[in-house]
Scaffold this motif. Structure first.
Motif, short mmCIF file in Angstrom:
data_model
loop_
_atom_site.label_atom_id
_atom_site.label_comp_id
_atom_site.label_asym_id
_atom_site.label_seq_id
_atom_site.Cartn_x
_atom_site.Cartn_y
_atom_site.Cartn_z
N LYS A 55 0.83 -1.22 0.00
CA LYS A 55 0.00 0.00 0.00
C LYS A 55 0.86 1.26 0.00
CE LYS A 55 -3.92 -2.20 2.15
NZ LYS A 55 -4.79 -2.32 3.30
N LEU A 56 1.93 1.24 0.77
CA LEU A 56 2.83 2.39 0.79
C LEU A 56 3.49 2.60 -0.57
CD1 LEU A 56 4.46 1.77 4.28
CD2 LEU A 56 2.93 3.67 3.68
N ARG A 57 3.88 1.50 -1.21
CA ARG A 57 4.50 1.60 -2.54
C ARG A 57 3.47 2.09 -3.55
NH1 ARG A 57 9.06 1.50 -4.29
NH2 ARG A 57 9.25 -0.49 -5.36
N SER A 58 2.22 1.64 -3.44
CA SER A 58 1.15 2.09 -4.35
C SER A 58 0.86 3.58 -4.16
CB SER A 58 -0.12 1.29 -4.11
OG SER A 58 0.06 -0.04 -4.48
N ALA A 74 3.00 0.11 9.79
CA ALA A 74 1.62 0.49 10.09
C ALA A 74 1.54 1.94 10.55
CB ALA A 74 1.04 -0.44 11.16
N ALA A 75 2.52 2.38 11.34
CA ALA A 75 2.55 3.77 11.79
C ALA A 75 2.72 4.71 10.61
CB ALA A 75 3.66 3.98 12.81
N LEU A 76 3.59 4.37 9.68
CA LEU A 76 3.78 5.21 8.50
C LEU A 76 2.51 5.25 7.65
CD1 LEU A 76 5.53 6.94 6.65
CD2 LEU A 76 6.42 4.83 5.64
N LEU A 77 1.85 4.13 7.50
CA LEU A 77 0.61 4.10 6.73
C LEU A 77 -0.44 5.01 7.37
CD1 LEU A 77 -1.01 2.96 4.34
CD2 LEU A 77 -1.70 1.07 5.85
N ARG A 78 -0.53 5.00 8.70
CA ARG A 78 -1.49 5.87 9.40
C ARG A 78 -1.17 7.34 9.18
NH1 ARG A 78 -0.69 2.11 13.41
NH2 ARG A 78 0.56 3.58 14.59
N GLU A 79 0.11 7.68 9.02
CA GLU A 79 0.52 9.07 8.81
C GLU A 79 0.24 9.56 7.39
OE1 GLU A 79 4.65 9.24 9.76
OE2 GLU A 79 4.32 8.72 11.86
N MET A 80 0.06 8.65 6.47
CA MET A 80 -0.18 9.02 5.07
C MET A 80 -1.57 9.62 4.92
SD MET A 80 2.57 8.06 3.38
CE MET A 80 1.96 8.09 1.72
N SER A 110 -6.36 4.18 13.25
CA SER A 110 -5.99 3.44 14.45
C SER A 110 -5.72 2.00 14.11
CB SER A 110 -7.11 3.52 15.49
OG SER A 110 -8.26 2.88 15.00
N SER A 111 -4.86 1.39 14.88
CA SER A 111 -4.61 -0.04 14.67
C SER A 111 -4.12 -0.65 15.96
CB SER A 111 -3.61 -0.26 13.56
OG SER A 111 -2.34 0.14 13.97
N GLU A 112 -4.32 -1.94 16.05
CA GLU A 112 -3.76 -2.76 17.11
C GLU A 112 -2.95 -3.82 16.40
OE1 GLU A 112 -6.89 -4.33 19.47
OE2 GLU A 112 -7.92 -2.41 19.55
N VAL A 113 -2.04 -4.41 17.09
CA VAL A 113 -1.22 -5.44 16.46
C VAL A 113 -1.44 -6.77 17.15
CG1 VAL A 113 1.15 -6.19 16.02
CG2 VAL A 113 0.50 -3.82 15.69
N ALA A 114 -1.61 -7.77 16.35
CA ALA A 114 -1.72 -9.15 16.85
C ALA A 114 -0.75 -9.99 16.07
CB ALA A 114 -3.13 -9.67 16.67
N HIS A 115 -0.22 -11.00 16.67
CA HIS A 115 0.73 -11.88 15.99
C HIS A 115 0.05 -13.19 15.66
CE1 HIS A 115 3.80 -9.07 17.20
NE2 HIS A 115 3.26 -9.08 18.38
N ALA A 116 0.31 -13.70 14.47
CA ALA A 116 -0.26 -14.99 14.08
C ALA A 116 0.86 -15.99 13.88
CB ALA A 116 -1.05 -14.85 12.79
#
Length: 85
Positions: free
Chosen positions: A26-29, A67-73, A79-85
């Motif tokens: 998404k950032l590259r797009s 994710a932080a950079l995407l939120r700044e765009m 907002s986001s939360e992080v979960a690990h899979a």
């Protein structure tokens, strides 16, 4: 016993799950180069290149930075939360 986390997911406010690779895409797009993303996140550019090539998974800390950079765009997720899979 060693445990390896292969993926990290950012869960956004609308419950859509994005992997770090999805966020990078998404950032590259949005027009950012690997060098710009590296400079803004502190993630080494060669590592970004390896993710785009599919050779290595992203770590949790790097996924958080993306994710932080995407939120700044403009138009980024608020907002986001992080979960690990």
């Amino acid at each position: 016993m060693r445990v390896r986390i292969d993926c990290c997911y950012a869960i956004t406010h609308n419950s859509v799950m994005d992997t770090a690779t999805d966020i990078l895409r998404k950032l590259r797009s949005a027009g950012l180069s690997q060098s710009e993303i590296a400079r803004k996140t502190g993630i080494p550019q060669p590592r970004l290149s390896r993710w785009e090539g599919g050779s290595t998974p992203a770590g949790a800390n790097d996924a958080l930075r993306l994710a932080a950079l995407l939120r700044e765009m403009p138009g980024g997720r608020e907002s986001s939360e992080v979960a690990h899979a």
